[in-house]
Design a protein around this motif. Structure first.
Motif, mmCIF file in Angstrom:
data_model
loop_
_atom_site.group_PDB
_atom_site.id
_atom_site.type_symbol
_atom_site.label_atom_id
_atom_site.label_comp_id
_atom_site.label_asym_id
_atom_site.label_seq_id
_atom_site.Cartn_x
_atom_site.Cartn_y
_atom_site.Cartn_z
ATOM 1 N N GLY A 419 0.806 -1.222 0.000
ATOM 2 C CA GLY A 419 0.000 0.000 0.000
ATOM 3 C C GLY A 419 0.835 1.265 0.000
ATOM 4 O O GLY A 419 0.317 2.355 -0.279
ATOM 5 N N MET A 420 2.132 1.140 0.300
ATOM 6 C CA MET A 420 2.982 2.325 0.295
ATOM 7 C C MET A 420 3.264 2.781 -1.134
ATOM 8 O O MET A 420 3.274 1.992 -2.068
ATOM 9 N N ASP A 421 3.500 4.081 -1.261
ATOM 10 C CA ASP A 421 3.869 4.645 -2.551
ATOM 11 C C ASP A 421 5.384 4.539 -2.696
ATOM 12 O O ASP A 421 6.135 4.983 -1.835
ATOM 13 N N GLY A 422 5.851 3.929 -3.793
ATOM 14 C CA GLY A 422 7.276 3.753 -4.009
ATOM 15 C C GLY A 422 8.036 5.065 -3.997
ATOM 16 O O GLY A 422 9.209 5.119 -3.631
ATOM 17 N N ARG A 423 7.356 6.146 -4.368
ATOM 18 C CA ARG A 423 8.019 7.449 -4.385
ATOM 19 C C ARG A 423 8.326 7.955 -2.984
ATOM 20 O O ARG A 423 9.164 8.833 -2.809
ATOM 21 N N ASP A 424 7.623 7.396 -1.983
ATOM 22 C CA ASP A 424 7.912 7.758 -0.593
ATOM 23 C C ASP A 424 8.979 6.853 0.014
ATOM 24 O O ASP A 424 9.484 7.147 1.099
ATOM 25 N N LEU A 425 9.313 5.769 -0.666
ATOM 26 C CA LEU A 425 10.207 4.769 -0.096
ATOM 27 C C LEU A 425 11.614 4.842 -0.684
ATOM 28 O O LEU A 425 12.594 4.674 0.045
#
Length: 721
Positions: A419-425
């Motif tokens: 569910g996380m956005d890859g751009r935040d990771l």
């Protein structure tokens, strides 16, 4: 101005009614929140009409109407109710109401109708005709012998009898199908005798033309001096309802699920054939029976009765009903699992009305789900134990799945990363590099890539990976599968083999070539010495031969010093420490060392220390009047530049590049040549950039990925730039 008293225990409705009725300027409204409050207003004020809600706390609307009429007040009275109650309509007739209106449908239309009825009531005064004809339901009044005294407009239309027909004489039994007339007579006699305050019965009614329709008859006696003088009835046409019930019953019997409807006391009212077959009670007249009574006819149902009864109890305690899976061993001995929904229905007063139970056989679905779970667990195990990074993202870049290796890299759990956005990771430099690759994959292309990143402990890390599109059933790309494999060890092995061959060739070529040359010269001098008859000349030749022997020994010493070149894998090393260690073993005299390389690490061959020693030795040997040696670094777009410079005589322009050639310089002429070779193992370069007469300066360029720099040292480098 028409004066209206409006009685309602709902403050919002009171406010809306008052606002609407007074909007035209022809009506003034006083409101009361109860019958008692209305009586208090009626003591001191005169009103043209009373409008009252039916269902109110305390005294309801009809009781309030009866109180008004009992006091001899014939003021027009309108009941304004939330819903239609047939027995209440008849009672309103009997009690002297002018109109019975419903608070339903469009609010503006509803209030407009109320305003119209107020004007009609004031204009016409008392009487029942307006109330009768305003009703959409058939209404009639009969005497105690059963003769119809009058009908409203709806009754004339429903039964096709005209006013003249009624005047000539029509008996109420003519409105009922012949086979039901005996029962109708008994019901009417019961009302006349006042054994019941009112009666409600279902009949098949008959029109004047012989056609019929089903309906419910509500009747109330009209009393005078305690005696019944006539009876008033109201009929609800059940044609549509019964058609709907028949349709519903057809649907219930055709549905693949088990179905049962119980009343508020747990008696079976309706079920379908599939339920009867499953419970093995086909042909049982179940209607009106309880679970316990039905269990007497089915040993199978007796087994599941306790479990079913407990679920019924829980369903009644939950307004939203109960849904659960229950497993039974069926009559065939096979275990069956059902998804059972129990939905309670409550009456307006909160009492139980009925319980709807629907049970769907999900045995096969359950097995399929279990197999699917096993398959997913197997797939999960395979993915999690795969040494690669594996992750799936949707079109919006949100993670749908990630394996253990991927999650552990970011110190997250699977549930946290989904569910996380890859751009935040991911770090910005990774995003900048990979977003175009992801976009290409979302357009249907399988994309392969190779990456290199630094690692403090193990050196540069090499990855190869791919983005593969995930296509839906419609052929559109719904997401992307990322797979990354760490090929660092493979890369290092390949590099090590290449470098080992290169270094072996280098050392062998140096030693073989130079020693052979020296041997040729040695043989020459020895040959000259052996053939010369002059003792002095012979001594000279032998001396020159000894010089060649020393040179050969020097070549062998060189081979020993550099025998480990490229043997060990590159590693992270700190130039500051290497400089300090080398300085301790070099006779530096009055020369001082100024080193500012703290916080910097370089990934290079373990013989990097030999390079540093060589640079310092070169400055001390060939720099002339050197008084200081300085080491520093700076960051550039091409990488980190590490400088070692002295304040000696420096080099001429024609020597700046030649000094790195094999054999150029004093001693063996291999020091700077091998320094460049050692650095080149890890793609590090060296050049001389000093100024002749002002000192030599060697600049070592370390490319990105081959150096690490602490935050403090980077800030320090910026300040001194």
């Amino acid at each position: 101005m028409i004066s209206v008293l409006y009685v309602d225990d709902d403050p919002d409705t009171r406010g809306r009614v008052k606002f609407f009725l007074e909007a035209g300027g022809e009506v003034s409204v006083l409101t009361a929140d109860s019958a008692d409050g209305a009586h208090a207003l009626l003591v001191d004020q005169r009103f043209d009409v009373i409008v009252s809600d039916y269902q109110m706390s305390g005294t309801d609307g009809i009781a309030f109407l009866k109180q008004i009429r009992a006091a001899g007040n014939e003021i027009p009275f309108i009941l304004f109710a939330e819903r239609s109650r047939e027995e209440a309509v008849i009672e309103a007739f009997n009690s002297g109401a002018q109109f019975y209106l419903l608070k339903e449908g469009d609010q503006e239309e509803c209030f407009s109708t109320l305003s119209l009825r107020i004007r009609q009531a004031v204009r016409r005064g008392g009487g029942h005709e307006d109330l009768e004809n305003s009703l959409p339901l058939p209404f009639f009044e009969i005497d105690i012998k059963g003769n119809i005294l009058r009908m409203n407009r709806a009754a004339h239309e429903a039964f096709l009898y005209s006013r003249e027909d009624i005047e000539r004489g029509v008996h109420h039994l003519q409105l009922i199908l012949p086979r039901e007339r005996v029962r109708a007579c008994r019901d009417i006699e019961t009302v006349i005798s006042r054994d019941l305050p009112h009666s409600q019965s279902n009949y098949i009614f008959q029109r004047k033309d012989g056609s019929s329709f089903p309906g419910t008859l509500y009747v109330n006696p009209v009393l005078q001096d305690g005696n019944t003088i006539c009876i008033r009835g109201l009929i609800v046409d059940l044609t549509v309802q019964m058609e709907n019930e028949a349709l519903l019953r057809t649907l219930i019997h055709s549905m693949p699920d088990l179905f049962c409807f119980k009343d508020g006391e747990g008696r079976w009212i309706e079920t379908n054939e599939r339920s009867l077959t499953f419970l093995r009670i086909e042909g049982l007249d179940y209607k009106g029976l309880t679970d316990d009574e039905i269990a007497e006819y089915s040993s199978f149902y007796r087994k599941i009765l306790v479990q079913s009864g407990e679920s019924d109890s829980r369903a009644w305690q939950s307004a939203g009903g109960l849904r659960e899976d229950q497993t039974f061993v069926g009559p065939d001995g096979c275990e069956r699992t059902f998804d059972i929904i129990r939905t309670p229905i409550f009456k307006d007063d909160g009492s139980r009305s009925g319980l709807v139970i629907i049970a769907r056989d999900i045995t096969e679905k359950k097995k399929a789900e279990e197999e699917l779970i096993k398959g997913r667990q197997l797939l999960r195990a395979i993915i999690d134990n795969n040494p690669a990074w594996i992750a799936c993202v949707d079109r919006d870049g949100r993670y749908l799945l990630a394996n253990r290796n991927f999650c552990e890299t970011f110190n997250l759990t699977t549930s946290e990363i989904v569910g996380m956005d890859g751009r935040d990771l991911l770090p910005p430099h990774i995003l900048e590099r990979h977003m175009p690759l992801v976009e290409a994959c979302l357009n249907g292309e399988t994309v392969h890539f190779a990456d290199e990143s630094p690692d403090w402990v193990k050196g540069p890390k090499y990855d190869i990976g791919s983005y593969t599109p995930i296509c839906g059933s419609d052929g559109r790309v719904a997401g992307v599968v990322l797979m990354v494999n760490d090929v660092t060890e493979l890369k290092r092995t390949e590099t090590a083999l290449s470098q080992a061959n290169r270094k072996l060739n280098l050392l062998s070529s140096i030693t073989r070539h130079d020693i052979l040359n020296s041997l040729h010269v040695l043989y020459g001098y020895l040959d000259l010495a052996s053939t010369s008859g002059d003792e002095g000349e012979k001594t000279v030749f032998i001396g020159k031969a000894i010089e060649q022997v020393k040179k050969i020994r020097s070549e062998i010493d060189f081979t020993r010093d550099y025998q480990d070149l490229g043997v060990h894998a590159p590693e992270w090393q700190e130039p500051q420490k290497l400089l300090e260690q080398a300085w301790q073993f070099i006779a530096s005299g009055n020369v001082t060392l100024h080193a500012d390389l703290e916080g910097v690490a370089v990934y290079a061959d373990p013989m990097l220390g030999k390079v540093i020693s060589n640079l310092i030795d070169n400055a001390l040997r060939h720099g002339g009047a050197v008084t200081s040696i300085t080491a520093s670094f700076r960051l550039t777009p091409d990488g980190l530049i590490w400088s070692v410079e002295d304040d000696g005589v420096g080099l001429s322009e024609d020597m700046k590049e030649r000094i790195f050639l094999k054999g150029v310089g004093k001693n063996t002429g291999y020091g700077l040549f091998l320094a460049r070779e050692i650095l080149g193992i890890t793609e590090i370069s060296i050049r001389e950039t000093g100024t002749s007469g002002k000192g030599a300066r060697f600049e070592i360029l370390v490319p990105p990925g081959r150096y690490l720099c602490s935050v403090e040292s980077c800030v320090r480098a910026d300040r001194t730039r």
